[in-house]
Design an enzyme around this catalytic site. Structure first.
Site, mmCIF file in Angstrom:
data_model
loop_
_atom_site.group_PDB
_atom_site.id
_atom_site.type_symbol
_atom_site.label_atom_id
_atom_site.label_comp_id
_atom_site.label_asym_id
_atom_site.label_seq_id
_atom_site.Cartn_x
_atom_site.Cartn_y
_atom_site.Cartn_z
ATOM 1 N N ASN A 1 1.031 -1.197 0.062
ATOM 2 C CA ASN A 1 0.224 -0.103 0.002
ATOM 3 C C ASN A 1 0.974 1.286 -0.084
ATOM 4 O OD1 ASN A 1 -2.100 2.006 0.322
ATOM 5 N ND2 ASN A 1 -2.213 1.520 2.458
ATOM 6 N N LYS B 1 -0.002 4.113 -0.169
ATOM 7 C CA LYS B 1 -0.489 5.436 0.320
ATOM 8 C C LYS B 1 -0.233 6.615 -0.530
ATOM 9 C CE LYS B 1 0.190 3.687 4.937
ATOM 10 N NZ LYS B 1 -0.128 3.855 6.113
ATOM 11 N N HIS C 1 -9.551 1.087 4.462
ATOM 12 C CA HIS C 1 -8.400 1.370 5.213
ATOM 13 C C HIS C 1 -8.613 2.301 6.356
ATOM 14 C CE1 HIS C 1 -4.126 2.524 6.208
ATOM 15 N NE2 HIS C 1 -3.779 1.655 5.573
ATOM 16 N N GLU D 1 -7.134 4.627 7.436
ATOM 17 C CA GLU D 1 -6.958 6.070 7.392
ATOM 18 C C GLU D 1 -8.118 6.631 6.606
ATOM 19 O OE1 GLU D 1 -2.908 5.669 5.367
ATOM 20 O OE2 GLU D 1 -2.084 5.080 7.120
ATOM 21 N N GLU E 1 -5.495 -5.031 10.187
ATOM 22 C CA GLU E 1 -4.534 -4.058 10.465
ATOM 23 C C GLU E 1 -4.995 -3.202 11.910
ATOM 24 O OE1 GLU E 1 -2.270 -2.851 6.760
ATOM 25 O OE2 GLU E 1 -4.092 -1.727 6.808
ATOM 26 N N GLY F 1 2.390 2.162 10.438
ATOM 27 C CA GLY F 1 3.161 3.359 10.649
ATOM 28 C C GLY F 1 3.668 3.578 11.800
ATOM 29 N N SER G 1 3.150 -2.273 10.299
ATOM 30 C CA SER G 1 4.691 -2.140 10.672
ATOM 31 C C SER G 1 5.336 -3.653 10.239
ATOM 32 C CB SER G 1 4.937 -1.813 11.956
ATOM 33 O OG SER G 1 4.561 -0.435 12.210
HETATM 34 C C1 PEP Z 1 -0.927 0.184 5.866
HETATM 35 O O1 PEP Z 1 -0.790 1.405 5.623
HETATM 36 O O2 PEP Z 1 -1.557 -0.433 5.519
HETATM 37 C C2 PEP Z 1 0.192 -0.444 6.594
HETATM 38 C C3 PEP Z 1 0.175 -1.542 6.965
HETATM 39 O O3 PEP Z 1 1.247 0.429 6.805
HETATM 40 P P1 PEP Z 1 2.627 0.092 7.756
HETATM 41 O O4 PEP Z 1 3.166 -1.124 7.020
HETATM 42 O O5 PEP Z 1 3.771 1.421 7.256
HETATM 43 O O6 PEP Z 1 2.415 -0.073 9.095
#
Ligand code: PEP
Length: 262
Positions: free
Chosen positions: A25, A27, A115, A117, A186, A192, A226
Site C-alpha cells: 500500500n 498510500k 483502510h 486512514e 491491521e 506506521g 509495521s
Molecule cells: C498500511 O498502511 O496498510 C500499513 C500496514 O502501513 P505500515 O506497514 O507502514 O504500518
C-alpha cells in the site's frame, strides 16, 4: 493471479488461500520517476529470485493517477497492481471519486476498502465500506477489506468486538461475495508506528476472523501494521495469517521483496 473457480453471479473470482499474498500500500507516496525506479527494482527482484523463494503473489496498490504507469510497467510481469479506494457509485456527479469500472479500465484486479486512514480521516462507516466492497465485486475487482481496532479499543478489551462490528455488514453480503474477497487485519496502533502486533496477538484476531468467514479455503486474511523483513517470517508462519498488507516497507524494493520471500 487469484485462483478462479465458478463465477455465475459476480464477475470477481473466488480467492483461495493456497498462495500467500503480499500487497503493498503505497498510500499517497510516489512520483513518475520514483515509481519507475521502484517498479523496475521490484520486477527485477521478482524475476531474479528463484521460484522456491518467491511463492507469494505480489500486488502493489498505487495512487489512482499512477494506475496507467503501473499497468504499463507490470503487465506481462508476475506482479499485479491495484487501487487504494473505490467509489460506491458507478458514475455521475461525484467529483473526485473513482469508480470500480475506471479501475478495471487500467487492468486493476484489486482494491483496498476501509483502510483505517479512510475510516478515520474520511469518516467511512462500516456500512459504506461494505458498499464499496460490493461495488468492487460487481466490477470484477477483488476487494481487500481492512479492519482493525485502535489502541484505546484494544486497551479496553474491545478488539474482537470492533472487528466483528466492522465485518458484520461485509459478511451480510453473503458467503458467495465473501469468498471473493480478502480481509486485512491491521491494528490501527501498529500502522506506521513501528510497533507491530506480536505474532500471537495477530494470530488470535486472525483466528476470530477466520471463524466468521464462510469457508476455510477462501478469503485470505492478511496482517498489516509495521511488517518489516525482520518480523514477516514469524507473522506469516502463523496458521491463520495468509500474507501481508505492507505500507512503509513496500516503498523500498529490497524490503518489499524480502518480506515477500519469507
Ligand atoms: C498500511 O498502511 O496498510 C500499513 C500496514 O502501513 P505500515 O506497514 O507502514 O504500518
Amino acid at each position: 493471479m487469484p485462483n478462479m473457480t465458478d463465477d455465475k453471479q459476480m464477475t470477481a473470482p473466488q480467492i483461495t488461500r493456497s498462495q500467500s499474498l503480499v500487497m503493498g500500500n503505497w498510500k499517497m507516496n510516489g512520483s513518475i520517476s520514483f515509481n519507475n525506479q521502484l517498479l523496475n527494482e521490484i520486477v527485477a527482484g521478482v524475476v531474479s529470485v528463484s521460484a522456491a523463494n518467491m511463492t507469494a503473489q505480489l500486488v502493489v496498490c498505487v495512487p489512482a493517477p499512477y494506475l496507467a504507469q503501473a499497468q504499463g510497467r507490470l503487465a506481462e510481469t508476475p506482479v499485479q497492481w491495484g487501487a487504494q479506494d473505490v467509489s460506491v457509485h458507478a458514475k455521475g456527479a461525484y467529483t473526485g471519486e473513482v469508480s470500480a469500472s475506471m479501475l478495471t479500465d487500467f487492468g486493476c484486479c484489486w482494491v483496498l476498502v476501509g483502510h483505517s486512514e479512510r475510516r478515520t480521516l474520511h469518516a467511512e462507516s462500516d456500512e459504506l465500506v461494505a458498499q464499496k466492497a460490493q461495488a468492487a465485486l460487481s466490477a470484477g475487482l477483488t476487494p481487500v477489506v481492512c479492519v482493525g481496532e485502535s489502541l484505546q479499543e484494544r486497551d479496553a478489551g474491545l478488539a474482537e468486538a470492533v472487528i466483528k462490528r466492522q465485518l458484520a455488514p461485509v459478511l451480510a453480503l453473503g458467503p458467495d461475495a465473501v469468498k471473493r474477497m480478502v480481509v486485512a487485519y491491521e491494528p490501527v496502533w501498529a500502522i506506521g508506528t513501528g510497533r507491530t502486533a506480536s505474532a500471537q496477538q495477530a494470530q488470535d484476531i486472525h483466528a476470530v476472523i477466520r471463524r466468521l468467514l464462510p469457508s476455510s479455503d477462501h478469503t485470505p486474511v492478511l496482517y498489516g501494521g509495521s511488517v518489516k523483513p525482520d518480523n514477516a517470517k514469524t507473522l506469516f508462519a502463523m496458521p491463520d495469517i495468509d500474507g501481508g498488507l505492507i505500507g512503509g516497507a513496500s516503498l523500498v524494493a529490497t524490503d518489499f521483496l524480502a518480506i515477500a520471500s519469507q
